[in-house]
Design an enzyme around this catalytic site. Structure first.
Site, PDB file in Angstrom:
ATOM      1  CE1 TYR A  27      -3.719  -2.473   0.390  1.00  0.00           C
ATOM      2  CE2 TYR A  27      -2.502  -3.303   2.248  1.00  0.00           C
ATOM      3  CZ  TYR A  27      -3.421  -3.369   1.262  1.00  0.00           C
ATOM      4  OH  TYR A  27      -4.134  -4.568   1.351  1.00  0.00           O
ATOM      5  CE  LYS A  28       3.275   2.263  -5.820  1.00  0.00           C
ATOM      6  NZ  LYS A  28       3.329   2.624  -7.040  1.00  0.00           N
TER       7      LYS A  28
END
Length: 610
Positions: A27-28
């Site tokens: 998850y950025k």
């Protein structure tokens, strides 16, 4: 070309991110995490424990090394610093503060830093620390001021700022009210700038009393369950590592949504991923002349003219019935949009109605976000308590973010669990289980085999009872990933050989044989014939000769032509499997060039629908 650079970045990656549902991969997030270790270097920290136990300073250095190595593996872009206070020597930017020694400034962790921390461990490390820094007067206010300067010198965007104080002295200034007041003032200034101050207090003779001084220095607990942790000192290395890991690990929400419980009644919740598949990092492409990383960019060109295309000149198409349906990008976005992101409560059902086969993807975790909507924590805890008492789960519709299809989810209550060391093992909240649609469920025709007799079943029950054990997923590490990072660590730290990794997923054959005893031979005698040998390979079947050429095998189809036509009229051809569709095409003499399911369906629809 400035407009091209501004307009034309890699849009395919963004489209793929929006096209698919919320994945369980990486998850950025924006910004970097930062962590400062502020370690007491007084003489009390170097006193060894009873029975040869390591000193508090040695325990702290082992924890710092553990965090450094984990940061290198999991989040190498985070910033870490190591600062000592109460030293005789001084080393800090512009040498503005006495008795403060900045061993590592805020920067990305690396192999050299790990080696420098290794040099401070055990007896040799204590001797080196005494020669390099020594022990002198203590001014925690100056140390906090120095840490504040470290943060202010960073020009990068920091999403999370944390400072951990390691000490075994509950009165660092020996009752000096002036130094105490300065330290409280500087700690307050740090907390106002968003720095979270944690105390990792270590055991000392007579106990550690937080209320004397440090209760005014540290930040308030993020959760009520952490209040007891702030009062209990760490005695063992494992407890200290566990406590630091719990504070240091990221607690970032994948999304923050509103849970609608009724008309004008909404609760703010955060969605968290409690388990994410660990993967080896991908290879980084380097330019062979300079070993510098290379960056790839995607450009789209016209196939006939070769001209570079702008995003506004690109359209999308979907093939349906051998016809291309062309749509603009705005139309595609409008088709994907179902509703605004959020959770809507549909009702409650008993937990018994939730089956194991309803699991179609890893679950997520829901926790209230009090900062977004006041009162969310109170209402959320009341809902959690009632669902737990009545063994119910909440059925909701979830849209995680824009352009993501809606899913039905089951919110399963989970109670809090705290271990003997007062560390939270299981947080309170709801596990969000994704439920399948009717289109996701497939009917499986299992092959027919002879049923086992009751004697064989009873014997297998005995075997199962002998091999039962308590399984915990956190007790097994991935041996491939562990060996990979051991090899990288050995190369980076110039080690002679990588550390040995124990493969915990290999079966313990000797222990299994001791437990089972004669049960396995007895079960073989009940199930297999007397002359059975599992090591013998079955003889290969000989092909029958056919002088007239090989006859084409007639496809076997369980559906009649009328049933296929009914599927075509009802639009339920998608429920048939690819092998069934292939057999239907062969039976009706339909030649197909492709093997994709939609192509087979289109060919059958054209034939049977006409």
């Amino acid at each position: 070309m400035a407009q091209w650079n501004a307009y034309y970045h890699n849009e395919d990656e963004e489209e793929e991110q929006e096209d698919g549902e919320q994945t369980t991969g990486e998850y950025k997030v924006t910004g970097r995490d930062s962590l400062v270790f502020l370690v007491d270097a007084s003489k009390e920290m170097f006193i060894k424990g009873e029975d040869g136990q390591p000193s508090n300073f040695d325990m702290t250095m082992q924890v710092v090394r553990s965090v450094y190595t984990s940061k290198i593996i999991s989040s190498h872009r985070d910033l870490v610093a190591l600062v000592f206070y109460g030293t005789e020597q001084s080393k800090n930017p512009r040498n503005s503060f006495k008795h403060v020694y900045v061993y590592h400034d805020l920067n990305e962790p690396g192999a050299k830093r790990v080696q420098e921390v290794d040099a401070l461990m055990e007896d040799k490390g204590a001797k080196l620390a005494a020669e390099t820094m020594g022990s002198g007067e203590t001014s925690l206010g100056d140390a906090l001021w120095c840490c504040s300067n470290l943060y202010s010198d960073i020009k990068l965007r920091l999403s999370h700022k944390r400072l951990m104080i390691f000490t075994c002295r509950d009165e660092p200034h020996g009752g000096d009210s002036t130094k105490d007041r300065q330290a409280r003032t500087k700690a307050s200034d740090l907390k106002e700038t968003g720095v979270i101050i944690d105390l990792m207090h270590l055991m000392k003779p007579g106990g550690f009393d937080v209320s004397i001084f440090f209760c005014d220095i540290i930040s308030p607990p993020e959760d009520e369950s952490e209040l007891e942790l702030q009062l209990e000192p760490c005695e063992k290395m494992e407890d200290l590592k566990k406590r630091v890991r719990a504070k240091e690990q990221k607690k970032r929400a994948i999304a923050r949504l509103k849970l609608c419980l009724g008309e004008d009644l909404k609760v703010a919740v955060g969605i968290y991923a409690t388990a994410v598949t660990a993967r080896k990092p991908g290879a980084i492409k380097l330019y062979r002349e300079t070993n510098e990383p290379v960056h790839s960019k995607t450009r789209t060109f016209h196939t006939q003219t070769g001209s570079l295309l702008l995003p506004s000149e690109i359209k999308k198409a979907q093939v349906y019935g051998k016809k291309k349906i062309v749509m603009e990008r705005d139309e595609v976005a409008a088709i994907k949009r179902f509703d605004d992101p959020g959770l809507i409560l549909f009702g409650f059902k008993p937990l018994e109605s939730l089956k194991l086969h309803h699991h179609i993807r890893p679950s997520l975790f829901l926790y209230p976000e009090e900062d977004v909507v006041k009162g969310s924590a109170c209402l959320f805890s009341a809902l959690l308590r009632k669902c737990s008492e009545r063994n119910l789960f909440a059925l909701c519709r979830c849209i995680a973010r824009r352009n993501v299809p809606p899913r039905f989810v089951a919110l399963v209550p989970q109670k809090e669990v705290i271990d003997e060391g007062k560390v939270q093992n299981v947080p309170p909240g709801f596990n969000m289980i994704f439920l399948p649609y009717a289109d996701d469920i497939r009917t499986v025709d299992p092959p027919q085999f002879p049923l086992a007799s009751q004697t064989q079943v009873d014997k297998m029950k005995e075997i199962i009872s002998k091999l039962r054990f308590k399984y915990r997923s956190d007790a097994f590490e991935n041996p491939v990933i562990q060996q990979h990072y051991r090899n990288l660590e050995a190369l980076a730290l110039d080690m002679m050989a990588p550390e040995d990794t124990e493969d915990l997923i290999m079966p313990k054959n000797e222990q299994i044989d001791d437990r089972l005893g004669r049960l396995v031979p007895e079960f073989k005698d009940l199930v297999y014939p007397s002359h059975y040998n599992p090591d013998n390979k079955p003889a290969a079947k000989r092909k029958t000769a056919n002088t007239g050429g090989a006859a084409e095998k007639k496809p076997k189809l369980d559906l009649s032509e009328d049933e296929l036509k009914a599927h075509v009229q009802n639009g339920t051809m998608g429920k048939l499997t690819v092998p069934v569709l292939k057999d239907a095409c062969k039976l009706f003499g339909i030649r197909t060039t492709g093997t994709k399911k939609q192509e087979l369906i289109d060919a059958l629809v054209d034939r049977l629908g006409s």
